[in-house]
Design a protein around this motif. Structure first.
Motif, PDB file in Angstrom:
ATOM      1  N   ILE A 218       0.213  -0.877  -0.331  1.00 32.42           N
ATOM      2  CA  ILE A 218      -0.133   0.028  -0.108  1.00 32.42           C
ATOM      3  C   ILE A 218       1.463   1.213  -0.118  1.00 32.42           C
ATOM      4  CG2 ILE A 218      -1.621   1.180   1.161  1.00 32.42           C
ATOM      5  CD1 ILE A 218      -2.971  -0.778   1.818  1.00 32.42           C
ATOM      6  N   LEU A 249      -6.909  -0.936  -7.710  1.00 31.60           N
ATOM      7  CA  LEU A 249      -6.987  -0.559  -6.553  1.00 31.60           C
ATOM      8  C   LEU A 249      -9.102  -1.073  -6.408  1.00 31.60           C
ATOM      9  CD1 LEU A 249      -6.856   2.960  -7.338  1.00 31.60           C
ATOM     10  CD2 LEU A 249      -5.154   1.290  -5.879  1.00 31.60           C
ATOM     11  N   VAL A 250      -9.507  -1.759  -7.045  1.00 27.96           N
ATOM     12  CA  VAL A 250     -11.173  -2.238  -6.087  1.00 27.96           C
ATOM     13  C   VAL A 250     -10.743  -3.485  -6.492  1.00 27.96           C
ATOM     14  CG1 VAL A 250     -12.438  -2.982  -7.607  1.00 27.96           C
ATOM     15  CG2 VAL A 250     -12.318  -0.500  -8.218  1.00 27.96           C
ATOM     16  N   VAL A 252      -7.958  -5.026  -5.416  1.00 25.37           N
ATOM     17  CA  VAL A 252      -7.071  -5.056  -3.813  1.00 25.37           C
ATOM     18  C   VAL A 252      -7.790  -4.390  -2.684  1.00 25.37           C
ATOM     19  CG1 VAL A 252      -5.293  -3.713  -2.696  1.00 25.37           C
ATOM     20  CG2 VAL A 252      -5.010  -3.906  -5.093  1.00 25.37           C
ATOM     21  N   THR A 253      -8.479  -3.833  -2.990  1.00 29.89           N
ATOM     22  CA  THR A 253      -9.673  -3.025  -1.771  1.00 29.89           C
ATOM     23  C   THR A 253     -10.282  -4.739  -1.324  1.00 29.89           C
ATOM     24  OG1 THR A 253      -9.919  -1.294  -2.821  1.00 29.89           O
ATOM     25  CG2 THR A 253     -11.436  -1.797  -0.736  1.00 29.89           C
ATOM     26  N   VAL A 256      -8.157  -7.259   0.431  1.00 25.16           N
ATOM     27  CA  VAL A 256      -7.915  -7.019   1.427  1.00 25.16           C
ATOM     28  C   VAL A 256      -8.805  -7.251   2.635  1.00 25.16           C
ATOM     29  CG1 VAL A 256      -7.536  -4.915   3.173  1.00 25.16           C
ATOM     30  CG2 VAL A 256      -6.388  -5.284   0.900  1.00 25.16           C
ATOM     31  N   LEU A 257     -10.437  -6.743   1.934  1.00 27.36           N
ATOM     32  CA  LEU A 257     -10.945  -6.725   2.623  1.00 27.36           C
ATOM     33  C   LEU A 257     -12.033  -8.338   2.925  1.00 27.36           C
ATOM     34  CD1 LEU A 257     -13.702  -4.805   1.252  1.00 27.36           C
ATOM     35  CD2 LEU A 257     -13.002  -4.859   3.266  1.00 27.36           C
TER      36      LEU A 257
END
Length: 317
Positions: A218, A249-250, A252-253, A256-257
């Motif tokens: 990040i 980024l979507v 990766v998000t 991460v979630l």
């Protein structure tokens, strides 16, 4: 906009390189974590060693294919006629120097991957770092020159990404194999009771490792994005680079979630129920594994999109 078919193949090969590098790094990381378990399965460790070597061999082969494709693109020649251009690319271009460094690192990693033991592991690690350095030197990060802060941070970003994605992708089948071994096990009660504890310890180490690697991804990713888009005059989403970056980024998000939910919800349940190994533990185990498998799929998608991003001009081309 028409895209040269050779460039499309280049993107696919670059994504394949990212994938096999992540698999090699992940296999090395999972092997190190398994070695810390008091009753690790030798068969699983051996399988990880074979997988690491296979991934590194594929990485070397992919390096050779990518060089040939780059020669064809730079020389404006068909793929089958790029041979005479390869020598010029290697000796007369910055890409050739960067490729040579990266390929040498991949070969060194193969030598380490072909052997077992801690020393061999360090040799493989050093080789993969050299490969990543060569890859960074051939990327947008080298636009301002070599041995710069930007290039060094990109090396760190690529290494952390491979560690984050690879550890998750490799751990998913490792845990599935672990479950399969447990299902057919007829060992004594003491060994059976040690199984959940070892498994939970592995999951905890995986979660901690992925969290640290993610933090580095990040921080370095934000730095890279600001550097790449510093000279954009058009809206970010108005250029292809911005749209590909947004997609990354979507993804990766999402990863991460998924990883965060596993870390905050199912990992504590595993830790609290490992002592008895009863139904509550098995339910938490299945949930953790399913979420990890979905996260692994997201990681594969991230690596593919990263390959596209690396071949997209930040200036909007």
């Amino acid at each position: 906009m028409t895209v040269d078919p050779l460039v499309v193949v280049q993107i696919l090969v670059a994504a394949a390189q990212d994938m096999v590098l992540a698999l090699a790094v992940g296999a090395l990381a999972c092997s190190a974590m398994l070695e810390r378990q008091p009753s690790a399965c030798p068969a699983t460790s051996a399988a990880l060693g074979r997988s690491r070597l296979a991934a590194l061999v594929l990485l070397v082969l992919a390096c050779g294919l990518y060089l040939w494709l780059q020669a064809a693109v730079m020389g404006g020649t068909p793929f089958s006629e790029a041979g005479p251009v390869v020598s010029a690319v290697l000796t007369q271009s910055h890409f050739g120097i960067a490729w040579s460094v990266g390929c040498a690192g991949a070969v060194l990693a193969c030598f380490g991957g072909a052997r077992r033991g801690r020393t061999a592991g360090w040799v493989a690690t050093a080789g993969m770092i050299v490969y990543v350095a060569g890859k960074a030197a051939a990327s947008h990060a080298a636009d301002a020159g070599d041995f710069t802060l930007r290039e060094g941070i990109h090396v760190l970003h690529l290494s952390a990404t491979a560690l984050w994605a690879g550890s998750v992708i490799v751990a998913a089948p490792v845990l599935w194999r672990w479950n399969s071994n447990a299902a057919v096990s007829t060992e004594a009660t003491t060994v059976a009771s040690a199984g959940p504890a070892n498994r939970v310890a592995f999951c905890a180490q995986l979660s901690h490792l992925a969290t640290v690697a993610l933090a580095v991804v990040i921080v370095t990713g934000i730095y890279n994005a600001t550097q790449d888009t510093a000279h954009l005059t058009a809206p970010l989403l108005g250029v292809l680079y911005g749209r590909v970056l947004a997609l990354k980024l979507v993804l990766v998000t999402l990863a991460v979630l998924l990883g965060g939910y596993n870390r905050m919800i199912y990992l504590p349940r595993l830790q609290h129920t490992a002592a008895d190994g009863g139904p509550a533990y098995r339910d938490a185990q299945r949930s953790f594994d399913r979420l990890l498998a979905v996260e692994a799929v997201a990681m594969v998608a991230i690596l593919v999109v990263a390959g596209v991003l690396g071949h997209t001009s930040p200036s909007g081309g």
